[in-house]
Write a protein that holds these residues in place. Structure first.
Motif, PDB file in Angstrom:
ATOM      1  N   TYR A 442       0.644  -1.272   0.076  1.00 36.86           N
ATOM      2  CA  TYR A 442       0.070  -0.100  -0.032  1.00 36.86           C
ATOM      3  C   TYR A 442       0.758   1.316   0.040  1.00 36.86           C
ATOM      4  CZ  TYR A 442      -3.769  -3.373   1.153  1.00 36.86           C
ATOM      5  OH  TYR A 442      -4.739  -4.382   0.997  1.00 36.86           O
ATOM      6  N   GLU A 443       2.154   1.269  -0.179  1.00 39.41           N
ATOM      7  CA  GLU A 443       2.947   2.417  -0.326  1.00 39.41           C
ATOM      8  C   GLU A 443       2.520   3.185  -1.668  1.00 39.41           C
ATOM      9  OE1 GLU A 443       7.714   3.215  -0.224  1.00 39.41           O
ATOM     10  OE2 GLU A 443       7.259   1.216  -0.838  1.00 39.41           O
ATOM     11  N   GLN A 444       2.563   4.497  -1.076  1.00 37.86           N
ATOM     12  CA  GLN A 444       2.426   5.575  -2.054  1.00 37.86           C
ATOM     13  C   GLN A 444       3.188   6.976  -1.769  1.00 37.86           C
ATOM     14  OE1 GLN A 444      -1.763   6.740  -2.355  1.00 37.86           O
ATOM     15  NE2 GLN A 444      -2.404   4.468  -2.982  1.00 37.86           N
ATOM     16  N   ASP A 445       3.936   7.243  -2.702  1.00 32.01           N
ATOM     17  CA  ASP A 445       4.750   8.476  -2.674  1.00 32.01           C
ATOM     18  C   ASP A 445       5.804   8.154  -1.200  1.00 32.01           C
ATOM     19  OD1 ASP A 445       3.771   9.614  -4.881  1.00 32.01           O
ATOM     20  OD2 ASP A 445       2.062  10.383  -3.877  1.00 32.01           O
ATOM     21  N   GLY A 446       6.169   7.135  -1.313  1.00 35.96           N
ATOM     22  CA  GLY A 446       7.331   6.783  -0.074  1.00 35.96           C
ATOM     23  C   GLY A 446       6.478   6.641   1.346  1.00 35.96           C
ATOM     24  N   LYS A 447       5.192   6.818   1.266  1.00 36.02           N
ATOM     25  CA  LYS A 447       4.694   6.673   2.688  1.00 36.02           C
ATOM     26  C   LYS A 447       3.765   5.370   2.790  1.00 36.02           C
ATOM     27  CE  LYS A 447       4.369  11.353   3.551  1.00 36.02           C
ATOM     28  NZ  LYS A 447       3.359  12.830   4.010  1.00 36.02           N
ATOM     29  N   ILE A 448       3.664   4.733   3.788  1.00 39.24           N
ATOM     30  CA  ILE A 448       2.919   3.516   3.939  1.00 39.24           C
ATOM     31  C   ILE A 448       1.764   3.632   4.934  1.00 39.24           C
ATOM     32  CG2 ILE A 448       3.087   1.157   4.441  1.00 39.24           C
ATOM     33  CD1 ILE A 448       5.793   1.127   3.541  1.00 39.24           C
ATOM     34  N   TYR A 449       0.614   3.419   4.788  1.00 42.79           N
ATOM     35  CA  TYR A 449      -0.363   3.608   5.775  1.00 42.79           C
ATOM     36  C   TYR A 449      -1.099   2.603   6.222  1.00 42.79           C
ATOM     37  CZ  TYR A 449      -0.100   8.546   3.989  1.00 42.79           C
ATOM     38  OH  TYR A 449       0.463   9.729   3.477  1.00 42.79           O
ATOM     39  N   ALA A 450      -0.803   1.339   5.901  1.00 46.66           N
ATOM     40  CA  ALA A 450      -1.401   0.237   6.063  1.00 46.66           C
ATOM     41  C   ALA A 450      -0.419  -0.893   5.982  1.00 46.66           C
ATOM     42  CB  ALA A 450      -2.736  -0.250   5.639  1.00 46.66           C
ATOM     43  N   VAL A 451      -0.467  -2.075   6.777  1.00 41.76           N
ATOM     44  CA  VAL A 451       0.635  -2.937   6.620  1.00 41.76           C
ATOM     45  C   VAL A 451      -0.137  -4.302   7.051  1.00 41.76           C
ATOM     46  CG1 VAL A 451       2.789  -4.049   7.495  1.00 41.76           C
ATOM     47  CG2 VAL A 451       2.596  -1.685   7.472  1.00 41.76           C
ATOM     48  N   PRO A 452      -0.119  -5.220   5.902  1.00 38.39           N
ATOM     49  CA  PRO A 452      -0.874  -6.589   6.036  1.00 38.39           C
ATOM     50  C   PRO A 452       0.288  -7.403   6.945  1.00 38.39           C
ATOM     51  CG  PRO A 452      -0.582  -6.041   3.759  1.00 38.39           C
ATOM     52  CD  PRO A 452       0.112  -4.952   4.378  1.00 38.39           C
ATOM     53  N   THR A 453      -0.137  -8.040   7.722  1.00 37.43           N
ATOM     54  CA  THR A 453       0.590  -9.094   8.898  1.00 37.43           C
ATOM     55  C   THR A 453       0.471 -10.604   8.302  1.00 37.43           C
ATOM     56  OG1 THR A 453      -1.372  -9.358  10.260  1.00 37.43           O
ATOM     57  CG2 THR A 453       0.699  -7.572  10.626  1.00 37.43           C
ATOM     58  N   GLY A 454      -0.118 -10.869   7.346  1.00 33.49           N
ATOM     59  CA  GLY A 454      -0.547 -12.103   6.616  1.00 33.49           C
ATOM     60  C   GLY A 454      -0.934 -12.119   5.080  1.00 33.49           C
ATOM     61  N   PHE A 455      -1.006 -13.195   4.400  1.00 34.91           N
ATOM     62  CA  PHE A 455      -1.511 -12.877   3.194  1.00 34.91           C
ATOM     63  C   PHE A 455      -1.999 -14.466   2.567  1.00 34.91           C
ATOM     64  CE2 PHE A 455       2.848 -13.997   2.815  1.00 34.91           C
ATOM     65  CZ  PHE A 455       3.038 -14.888   1.299  1.00 34.91           C
ATOM     66  N   ILE A 456      -2.954 -14.310   1.782  1.00 38.63           N
ATOM     67  CA  ILE A 456      -3.276 -15.742   1.232  1.00 38.63           C
ATOM     68  C   ILE A 456      -3.113 -15.625  -0.371  1.00 38.63           C
ATOM     69  CG2 ILE A 456      -4.993 -16.325   3.167  1.00 38.63           C
ATOM     70  CD1 ILE A 456      -7.349 -15.671   1.558  1.00 38.63           C
ATOM     71  N   LEU A 457      -3.515 -16.727  -1.204  1.00 36.60           N
ATOM     72  CA  LEU A 457      -3.157 -16.708  -2.309  1.00 36.60           C
ATOM     73  C   LEU A 457      -4.175 -17.387  -3.236  1.00 36.60           C
ATOM     74  CD1 LEU A 457       0.355 -17.838  -2.484  1.00 36.60           C
ATOM     75  CD2 LEU A 457      -0.265 -15.585  -2.647  1.00 36.60           C
ATOM     76  N   PRO A 458      -4.779 -16.689  -4.181  1.00 36.63           N
ATOM     77  CA  PRO A 458      -5.978 -17.524  -5.018  1.00 36.63           C
ATOM     78  C   PRO A 458      -5.190 -18.613  -5.684  1.00 36.63           C
ATOM     79  CG  PRO A 458      -6.026 -14.821  -5.687  1.00 36.63           C
ATOM     80  CD  PRO A 458      -4.686 -15.318  -4.508  1.00 36.63           C
ATOM     81  N   ALA A 459      -5.973 -19.830  -5.805  1.00 36.03           N
ATOM     82  CA  ALA A 459      -5.161 -20.803  -6.179  1.00 36.03           C
ATOM     83  C   ALA A 459      -5.890 -22.109  -6.623  1.00 36.03           C
ATOM     84  CB  ALA A 459      -4.123 -21.770  -4.896  1.00 36.03           C
ATOM     85  N   MET A 460      -5.505 -22.857  -7.484  1.00 29.39           N
ATOM     86  CA  MET A 460      -6.326 -24.025  -7.733  1.00 29.39           C
ATOM     87  C   MET A 460      -5.703 -25.375  -7.606  1.00 29.39           C
ATOM     88  SD  MET A 460      -6.118 -23.026 -11.957  1.00 29.39           S
ATOM     89  CE  MET A 460      -4.514 -22.466 -12.537  1.00 29.39           C
ATOM     90  N   TYR A 461      -6.475 -26.516  -7.579  1.00 28.50           N
ATOM     91  CA  TYR A 461      -5.598 -27.820  -7.502  1.00 28.50           C
ATOM     92  C   TYR A 461      -6.442 -28.641  -8.303  1.00 28.50           C
ATOM     93  CZ  TYR A 461      -4.276 -32.409  -5.494  1.00 28.50           C
ATOM     94  OH  TYR A 461      -3.740 -33.643  -5.266  1.00 28.50           O
ATOM     95  N   GLY A 462      -5.580 -29.446  -9.024  1.00 31.72           N
ATOM     96  CA  GLY A 462      -6.212 -30.451 -10.064  1.00 31.72           C
ATOM     97  C   GLY A 462      -5.105 -31.122 -11.023  1.00 31.72           C
ATOM     98  N   PRO A 463      -5.391 -31.864 -12.216  1.00 29.03           N
ATOM     99  CA  PRO A 463      -4.620 -32.599 -12.865  1.00 29.03           C
ATOM    100  C   PRO A 463      -3.604 -31.530 -13.420  1.00 29.03           C
ATOM    101  CG  PRO A 463      -6.637 -33.368 -13.411  1.00 29.03           C
ATOM    102  CD  PRO A 463      -6.706 -32.009 -12.345  1.00 29.03           C
ATOM    103  N   SER A 464      -2.225 -31.682 -13.366  1.00 33.78           N
ATOM    104  CA  SER A 464      -1.180 -30.879 -13.769  1.00 33.78           C
ATOM    105  C   SER A 464      -1.046 -30.598 -15.186  1.00 33.78           C
ATOM    106  CB  SER A 464       0.138 -31.612 -13.603  1.00 33.78           C
ATOM    107  OG  SER A 464       0.581 -32.150 -12.127  1.00 33.78           O
ATOM    108  N   HIS A 465      -1.641 -31.448 -15.886  1.00 35.48           N
ATOM    109  CA  HIS A 465      -1.795 -31.099 -17.522  1.00 35.48           C
ATOM    110  C   HIS A 465      -2.780 -29.910 -17.781  1.00 35.48           C
ATOM    111  CE1 HIS A 465      -4.399 -34.527 -17.388  1.00 35.48           C
ATOM    112  NE2 HIS A 465      -4.771 -34.044 -18.239  1.00 35.48           N
ATOM    113  N   ILE A 466      -3.709 -30.094 -16.479  1.00 38.40           N
ATOM    114  CA  ILE A 466      -5.017 -29.191 -16.784  1.00 38.40           C
ATOM    115  C   ILE A 466      -4.750 -28.012 -16.287  1.00 38.40           C
ATOM    116  CG2 ILE A 466      -7.587 -29.180 -16.338  1.00 38.40           C
ATOM    117  CD1 ILE A 466      -7.691 -31.983 -17.008  1.00 38.40           C
ATOM    118  N   VAL A 467      -4.450 -27.845 -15.042  1.00 37.09           N
ATOM    119  CA  VAL A 467      -4.390 -26.539 -14.261  1.00 37.09           C
ATOM    120  C   VAL A 467      -3.272 -25.791 -14.891  1.00 37.09           C
ATOM    121  CG1 VAL A 467      -5.361 -27.490 -12.291  1.00 37.09           C
ATOM    122  CG2 VAL A 467      -2.975 -27.522 -12.553  1.00 37.09           C
TER     123      VAL A 467
END
Length: 752
Positions: A442-467
């Motif tokens: 969330y950095e803008q012009d060298g300033k940061i007004y909010a800091v995530p303390t964790g994160f998650i990821l959009p993901a999928m699971y399936g046959p390798s040749h398909i995903v």
């Protein structure tokens, strides 16, 4: 007498304060906190220290022996059990011995209880050759190490069940009280095995039991009874009400309750809310230790047993998540103010597992600071998200707002544009190394007004040749059609029965695509999301026609509440062809891989339907410019980013601390979690969580290194978009209509 004098002094302090501020009132069975107001200048409160334990995996029991030494029973990672006795100082372990091999050879040790006179009880359980049958052996071990097997004559016992004695405890005089299966609570003779009358005459199903002095306390799901002086009845006094409140607040999980009675007849007990004392026959429960200021309030901490000493100290043994066994020591410090000089307030829109844990850790290390967590939506008051945010904004404008705010669910632009968030870039530069692509998102012009303390990821699971071929809506639909063609007997492609639920799982991967640089929403891109969702939903037309009753208008979960990738469990047997959602940390990923061994060449991959490098920030913290304690707020935020905190197995997210993330992605670990699924032949298959292998972990490191774009976390926009989803996916309105309808509400919201 010291313990009696300490309680008497605290009680008198409370009565004096009550007389000053409240006048005369009718006496009632109430809970009174031993915390004077800030203006009282009172000194003294209990502080927590941790006593190191020998290396072990799990704590089993704790007792204060008659000679004043502590004794603990601990389970090692290999399943063996050791019994450790302290020296006279109760801080070091002078004597350690293992439960004899003659006992452990008869099965797994399932329960252990330690007696003040030095005796130990345990029982072992071993599965029989016939499925569903078990062999049980009960054992009594004397102080000198002599042991004997106890014949058991308990009535109405089903010896084919997979458990025999869920709970057991000793009275102060060394009588063993044991719960047999679901409802029977008996005194057991350690020499003859004779079982007395059932002490439980009230609870239809016993959840937990424990002894305090010579009495037995028996807890159901949300009720409690007590066997006192040989008579059992519902515990309807102030103590009973306090325990019932704790049981109901615990939502059916194992009660965090333990008891101890001192030589003066005072009863002490702990719940997740703190440590309390109660005078039998009295009408008031005294709070001695506020759980929110100690490990007792940590949602991961499960107390096993407690005891005390006549020097005004208490000891609590328990287990805390990945940290394992802990022995806590509470002593009364007369030099610390009863009420902290600095009182820090943190606001969160939703209840969180991590924030109370972090607060608990911080207050143990910083007893000079009182941290209060304010929840905007408790689920009990019926207010909406909009109501909660308006109420918070009113407080902030009146100068009564919190010091820190967890911005999950909020519109960050609004608070930043109004100048309500302080620049925390200096704090972040002084903190331990972090994943800067996340913490500086969330950095803008060298300033940061909010800091995530964790994160998650959009993901999928399936046959390798398909995903591996999925990168947009067209390829996702094509991949789904290919997966179905290759596995025609599968139950579903994605399991798209409920429109809002499947849309919720795909929301994060596309949420950045419709957000304009100025924070407004692009209606054309939003219509593209609805159109893409129609095509994805149509992949599962067959199951929707087979079970139309499962297509409901009101989903069971709030938007974003549960989007986790379930993975291989859903692929097993005749399950799904593939899965989509969010990857919510290493532990949940390990659960998603539990059945991976039964699948041929399946993999986890990032899901990028809109922009690339998208992630979902979690635990987004900001410091308000109106904070009364900015330095304390900065210190707490820095603490949240530390290795000490981030290494404690954050709930449902990946850590942002660089050292912790590196450790999680380079080390092999074992996750003690078991799941089950039904295979194609109808067999129930039990599987253990599989920690991601070296290749998976390397893939994760690559994904994280390339993160660039934080997903939209605004709850009101999310819920507004999903509100139109059922009508759109059922073809009652067009994607363009859905987008237009949503935009009307979104524009009004953003204009406020």
């Amino acid at each position: 007498m010291k313990q009696f004098n300490r309680i008497l002094c605290i009680t008198l302090a409370i009565l004096l304060l009550a007389g000053c501020f409240s006048g005369c009132q009718k006496e009632e069975a109430i809970v009174t906190e031993a915390v004077p107001t800030q203006s009282s200048g009172a000194m003294g409160r209990y502080v927590e220290q941790s006593i190191p334990l020998p290396e072990c995996q799990y704590a089993e029991d704790l007792v204060m022996l008659d000679d004043g030494r502590l004794r603990v029973a601990l389970r090692r990672t290999d399943g063996s059990v050791m019994v450790c006795t302290s020296g006279a100082d109760r801080t070091t372990w002078a004597d350690t011995w293992e439960v004899p091999g003659a006992i452990t050879s008869t099965g797994d040790v399932a329960q252990i209880a330690l007696s003040p006179d030095g005796k130990m009880f345990c029982y072992t359980m071993q599965a029989g050759e016939t499925e569903g049958e078990y062999a049980f052996h009960l054992w009594a071990v004397e102080e000198n190490g002599v042991y004997q097997e106890i014949p058991i004559t308990a009535p109405d016992i089903d010896y084919t069940a997979g458990f025999l004695i869920p709970n057991c405890d000793f009275t102060n005089s060394g009588k063993l009280i044991a719960q047999f299966q679901t409802s029977g609570v008996y005194q057991v003779d350690l020499e003859t095995g004779a079982v007395g009358e059932n002490l439980n005459e009230v609870e239809p199903m016993v959840f937990k039991m424990g002894c305090g002095g010579e009495n037995t306390y028996i807890m159901g799901w949300d009720t409690v009874s007590a066997n006192i002086d040989g008579e059992t009845a519902a515990l309807d006094n102030a103590m009973g009400q306090q325990i019932v409140d704790a049981l109901r607040d615990n939502e059916g999980n194992t009660p965090k309750i333990a008891f101890w009675e001192n030589s003066e007849g005072y009863l002490f007990f702990i719940t997740q809310m703190g440590l309390y004392s109660f005078v039998p026959g009295g009408s008031v429960v005294e709070e001695l230790i506020d759980g929110s200021r100690t490990t007792l309030g940590d949602t991961r901490f499960l107390p096993v047993a407690m005891t005390g000493a006549e020097d005004d100290t208490f000891y609590v043994l328990g287990n805390r998540g990945e940290t394992g066994a802990m022995l806590l020591h509470y002593t009364y410090d007369t030099e610390i103010p009863t009420v902290s000089d600095t009182q820090l307030t943190i606001y969160s829109l939703y209840e969180s597992e991590d924030l109370p844990q972090m607060i608990s850790q911080y207050q143990v290390a910083h007893p000079e600071v009182m941290v209060e967590l304010e929840i905007g939506m408790t689920g009990e008051d019926g207010i909406t998200v909009s109501d909660a945010i308006r109420a918070l904004n009113t407080e902030i404008l009146a100068g009564k707002g919190p010091d820190l705010i967890c911005l999950d669910g909020f519109n960050l632009n609004t608070y930043q544009e109004k100048g309500l968030l302080a620049d925390v870039s200096q704090i972040l530069s002084q903190a331990e190394p972090t994943l800067t692509q996340v913490t500086r998102c969330y950095e803008q012009d060298g300033k940061i007004y909010a800091v995530p303390t964790g994160f998650i990821l959009p993901a999928m699971y399936g046959p390798s040749h398909i995903v591996s071929q999925i990168h947009d809506w067209d390829s996702l639909v094509a991949a789904g059609e290919q997966a179905k063609a290759e596995r025609p007997d599968a139950f579903a492609v994605l399991g798209a029965l409920q429109p809002e639920d499947i849309a919720d799982q795909l929301y994060d991967s596309f949420s950045t695509a419709w957000i304009n640089p100025d924070g407004t929403v692009n209606q054309e891109k939003l219509a593209e999301f609805y159109a893409g969702m129609q095509r994805v939903y149509d992949l599962d037309t067959e199951i929707q026609q087979a079970w139309p009753e499962y297509i409901y208008e009101e989903p069971p979960f709030a938007p974003g509440e549960y989007t986790g990738l379930l993975g291989s469990i859903l692929m097993g047997g005749e399950g799904y062809c593939m899965g989509v959602g969010t990857l919510n940390g290493m532990r949940t990923w390990a659960n998603a891989l539990a059945a991976d061994q039964y699948l041929d060449d399946y993999q986890t991959a990032m899901l990028e339907l809109g922009d690339s490098g998208v992630f979902v920030p979690k635990g987004i913290m900001g410091i308000l410019t109106t904070s009364e304690h900015p330095q304390a707020a900065e210190a707490f935020l820095q603490f949240m980013l530390s290795q000490e905190v981030q290494s404690k197995d954050l709930s449902y997210c990946f850590p942002v601390n660089q050292a912790v993330f590196d450790q999680e992605t380079t080390e092999e670990r074992v996750i003690d979690s078991y799941l089950s699924f039904t295979d194609a032949d109808g067999n129930n298959m039990g599987v253990q969580a599989q920690y991601p292998d070296a290749q998976d972990r390397e893939n994760l490191r690559t994904w994280v290194a390339n993160l660039t774009t934080p997903a939209s976390t605004d709850f009101i926009i999310r819920s507004t978009v999903l509100d139109q989803m059922t009508a759109c996916l059922l073809k009652e309105i067009t994607p363009e209509d859905a987008a237009q309808n949503a935009m009307k509400t979104i524009n009004l919201y953003l204009a406020e």
